[in-house]
Design an enzyme around this catalytic site. Structure first.
Site, mmCIF file in Angstrom:
data_model
loop_
_atom_site.group_PDB
_atom_site.id
_atom_site.type_symbol
_atom_site.label_atom_id
_atom_site.label_comp_id
_atom_site.label_asym_id
_atom_site.label_seq_id
_atom_site.Cartn_x
_atom_site.Cartn_y
_atom_site.Cartn_z
ATOM 1 N NE ARG A 196 -0.834 10.353 9.577
ATOM 2 C CZ ARG A 196 -1.070 9.223 8.893
ATOM 3 N NH1 ARG A 196 -2.260 8.676 8.911
ATOM 4 N NH2 ARG A 196 -0.113 8.662 8.176
ATOM 5 N NE ARG A 228 -7.152 4.710 4.327
ATOM 6 C CZ ARG A 228 -6.186 5.274 5.075
ATOM 7 N NH1 ARG A 228 -6.388 5.508 6.340
ATOM 8 N NH2 ARG A 228 -5.038 5.607 4.530
ATOM 9 C CB CYS A 237 -5.111 6.503 10.414
ATOM 10 S SG CYS A 237 -5.739 5.143 9.462
ATOM 11 C CG ASP A 280 2.745 1.197 9.359
ATOM 12 O OD1 ASP A 280 3.106 1.405 8.189
ATOM 13 O OD2 ASP A 280 2.461 2.107 10.158
ATOM 14 C CE LYS A 321 -1.686 1.704 3.977
ATOM 15 N NZ LYS A 321 -1.369 3.121 4.193
ATOM 16 C CG ASN A 322 2.304 2.580 3.530
ATOM 17 O OD1 ASN A 322 1.152 2.935 3.251
ATOM 18 N ND2 ASN A 322 2.669 2.248 4.739
HETATM 19 C C1 EPZ Z 1 4.123 6.647 6.181
HETATM 20 O O1 EPZ Z 1 3.392 7.708 6.745
HETATM 21 C C2 EPZ Z 1 3.130 5.502 6.099
HETATM 22 N N1 EPZ Z 1 2.002 5.917 5.278
HETATM 23 C C3 EPZ Z 1 2.632 5.146 7.498
HETATM 24 O O2 EPZ Z 1 1.797 4.013 7.363
HETATM 25 C C4 EPZ Z 1 3.822 4.771 8.368
HETATM 26 O O3 EPZ Z 1 3.365 4.544 9.680
HETATM 27 C C5 EPZ Z 1 4.838 5.910 8.370
HETATM 28 O O4 EPZ Z 1 5.214 6.245 7.016
HETATM 29 C C6 EPZ Z 1 6.087 5.548 9.154
HETATM 30 O O5 EPZ Z 1 6.665 4.403 8.594
HETATM 31 C C7 EPZ Z 1 2.162 5.965 3.942
HETATM 32 O O6 EPZ Z 1 3.229 5.674 3.426
HETATM 33 C C8 EPZ Z 1 0.968 6.395 3.146
HETATM 34 P P1 EPZ Z 1 6.201 9.938 8.375
HETATM 35 P P2 EPZ Z 1 4.016 9.200 6.746
HETATM 36 O O7 EPZ Z 1 6.219 11.178 7.577
HETATM 37 O O8 EPZ Z 1 4.854 9.392 5.568
HETATM 38 C C9 EPZ Z 1 6.002 13.185 11.817
HETATM 39 C C10 EPZ Z 1 -0.098 2.725 7.604
HETATM 40 O O9 EPZ Z 1 -0.635 2.229 8.602
HETATM 41 N N2 EPZ Z 1 6.035 14.147 10.713
HETATM 42 O O10 EPZ Z 1 7.373 9.017 8.330
HETATM 43 O O11 EPZ Z 1 2.902 10.140 7.009
HETATM 44 C C11 EPZ Z 1 4.656 12.476 11.869
HETATM 45 O O12 EPZ Z 1 3.717 13.261 12.582
HETATM 46 C C12 EPZ Z 1 0.411 4.140 7.662
HETATM 47 O O13 EPZ Z 1 0.086 2.145 6.512
HETATM 48 C C13 EPZ Z 1 6.161 15.489 11.012
HETATM 49 O O14 EPZ Z 1 6.247 15.877 12.166
HETATM 50 O O15 EPZ Z 1 4.922 9.080 8.035
HETATM 51 C C14 EPZ Z 1 4.984 11.188 12.569
HETATM 52 O O16 EPZ Z 1 5.017 11.414 13.966
HETATM 53 C C15 EPZ Z 1 0.140 4.810 9.000
HETATM 54 N N3 EPZ Z 1 6.181 16.383 10.004
HETATM 55 C C16 EPZ Z 1 6.394 10.868 12.073
HETATM 56 O O17 EPZ Z 1 6.927 12.114 11.566
HETATM 57 C C17 EPZ Z 1 6.093 15.997 8.686
HETATM 58 O O18 EPZ Z 1 6.140 16.858 7.788
HETATM 59 C C18 EPZ Z 1 6.404 9.816 10.962
HETATM 60 O O19 EPZ Z 1 5.824 10.370 9.868
HETATM 61 C C19 EPZ Z 1 5.951 14.621 8.411
HETATM 62 C C20 EPZ Z 1 5.931 13.712 9.431
#
Ligand code: EPZ
Length: 417
Positions: free
Chosen positions: A121, A396, A116, A304, A22-23
């Site tokens: 986020r 999803r 989610c 995840d 998915k990701n």
């Molecule tokens: C991706 O989300 C995945 N989603 C998530 O999977 C996964 O949990 C996550 O990466 C971590 O591996 C998709 O790829 C669509 P991040 P993403 O940016 O990119 C903070 C699932 O269940 N952050 O690595 O949104 C954020 O708040 C989903 O499949 C900022 O602060 O994750 C979080 O605490 C859930 N500012 C941490 O970083 C930003 O601009 C990780 O976020 C971006 C992120």
């Protein structure tokens, strides 16, 4: 509205085949718009996030041809338009259209991304990267407007190894003038899948999968084809079910290397399994040992899998801990597990899980995608019947989960309510 009903306790045996990640897919589909012409993406998972992205791609006047898991996206008539709230809030990954449209048109109008409720986020790291490349960002109520005279390569140090920000900056840098270096880049394997797609389009990117990614801007990109890598989180979820209920359950189409952190924990817990090059066979572990897990960025234990793993920990003989460090709120499943009989003490983002406890079927609600997956795992082992509401979250990210489980002996069905 629908609900999932599970009669627990039935062993799982036979074969489950893992779908595309998915990701990865949710980034590859927007990425196809960077190319001029037709791109083919193979092994696209049959999940509702895919359909939500198709709506946006069609809104931007691209043609999509779908033949089961193979999709062709034709960008010949691509039009840069405002992406409305009702489409962009359906999933977090809608933000990838920011990097893509900024790269291609130097102008984007899009509403906040959805996703989610596992945390606030924010997308500040994405925006910081776009600004560093030369974009001007205006926020009007819930809408972002991005503009750039031109995008110029630069070095970007990510405060956090954000998956989404790394990918989005890669998109924006691909057609920029000059070279961009992303430091403290996310190392998740999906990044490599996306780099391969862009390089096959004619991009010049190296280092995906490491903490430093170099992107040499090019003039334009042409259509090509790519295959989505297997979903390591879907695979991990079924592997956990195998450890709880397997009777020679085989999970096919995996890349074992992508689940090393999970296998390390299963080894500690005494779970035995047979690993082949692209499959794993395992049966129920009768005497699970406790373990202590802290989620980390790749290659650490994946956030995840935190929630589905929590169910396995309720069946370990002893005290385990699960500490979440990536998201502020990955605890939506604990109240339901406690309602089913699990013995869990929660302090902030750290859960102490005392096993082994028998889980009893009851009525529960999914709060997010992976919490929903955890509730299915719990329902499969619980005594009696478990009914799960708010199952859209689950659909999803887990393709054909009811069929995949029914085909290996689970008593699980979806009911209209
Ligand atoms: C991706 O989300 C995945 N989603 C998530 O999977 C996964 O949990 C996550 O990466 C971590 O591996 C998709 O790829 C669509 P991040 P993403 O940016 O990119 C903070 C699932 O269940 N952050 O690595 O949104 C954020 O708040 C989903 O499949 C900022 O602060 O994750 C979080 O605490 C859930 N500012 C941490 O970083 C930003 O601009 C990780 O976020 C971006 C992120």
């Amino acid at each position: 509205m629908e609900r999932i009903v599970i009669d627990g306790g039935f062993p799982l045996s036979g074969n489950i085949t893992i779908g595309g990640a998915k990701n990865s897919a949710v980034a590859l589909i927007p990425a196809a718009l960077l190319a001029d012409g037709i791109s083919t993406i193979k092994n696209v998972p049959n999940i509702t996030d895919r359909d939500a992205l198709f709506e946006i791609v069609r809104l931007l006047n691209c043609k999509i041809e779908q033949n089961d898991k193979i999709i062709k996206i034709d960008t010949s008539n691509l039009e840069n338009k405002l992406i409305p709230q009702q489409l962009s809030v359906k999933l977090r990954a809608s933000y990838y259209f920011m990097g893509v449209l900024l790269s291609k048109y130097k102008h984007v109008e899009i509403y906040f991304p959805g996703g989610c409720n596992i945390g606030s986020r924010p997308i500040d790291l994405h925006l910081k990267g776009f600004k560093a490349l030369g974009a001007k960002i205006t926020k009007k109520k819930h809408k972002y407007i991005l503009d750039a005279e031109e995008l110029k390569g630069t070095t970007i140090n990510l405060d956090f190894a954000s998956v989404g920000a790394t990918i989005n900056i890669m998109f924006a840098a691909t057609l920029a003038k000059g070279t961009t270096i992303i430091k403290n880049a996310a190392k998740e394997v999906e990044l490599i899948n996306i780099m391969d797609f862009l390089n096959k389009m004619g991009a010049k990117i190296s280092g995906a999968g490491t903490d430093t990614i170099t992107i040499e801007g090019v003039e334009k990109l042409h259509g090509t084809e790519i295959e989505v890598i297997p979903d390591r989180i879907e695979a991990g979820t079924y592997i956990l079910m195998g450890a709880l209920l397997g009777d020679n359950l085989t999970i096919n189409g995996i890349i074992p290397d992508h689940n090393k952190a999970l296998f390390a924990e299963l080894d500690k817990m005494g779970v035995s399994y047979k690993l082949n090059t692209s499959s794993i066979t395992l049966s129920k572990c009768e005497n699970l040992k406790p373990t202590n897990i802290i989620t980390q960025v790749y290659p650490g234990f994946p956030t995840d899998l935190n929630q589905p793993m929590g169910v396995l920990l309720t069946q370990a003989n002893g005290v385990s801990t699960m500490e979440e460090t990536i998201w502020e709120n990955r605890i939506g499943h604990y109240p339901s597990l406690q309602k089913m009989g699990a013995n869990i003490e929660l302090k902030g983002n750290k859960a102490t899980i005392i096993g082994k406890t028998e889980l009893k079927g009851t009525e529960i609600n999914a709060t997010d995608l992976r919490a929903g997956a955890a509730l299915i795992v719990a329902g499969l082992i619980a005594k009696g019947t478990t009914t799960i509401y708010d199952i859209d979250y689950i659909l999803r990210g887990y393709e054909n989960i009811i069929n995949k489980l029914s085909n290996v002996g689970a008593k699980i069905k979806i009911e209209k309510i």
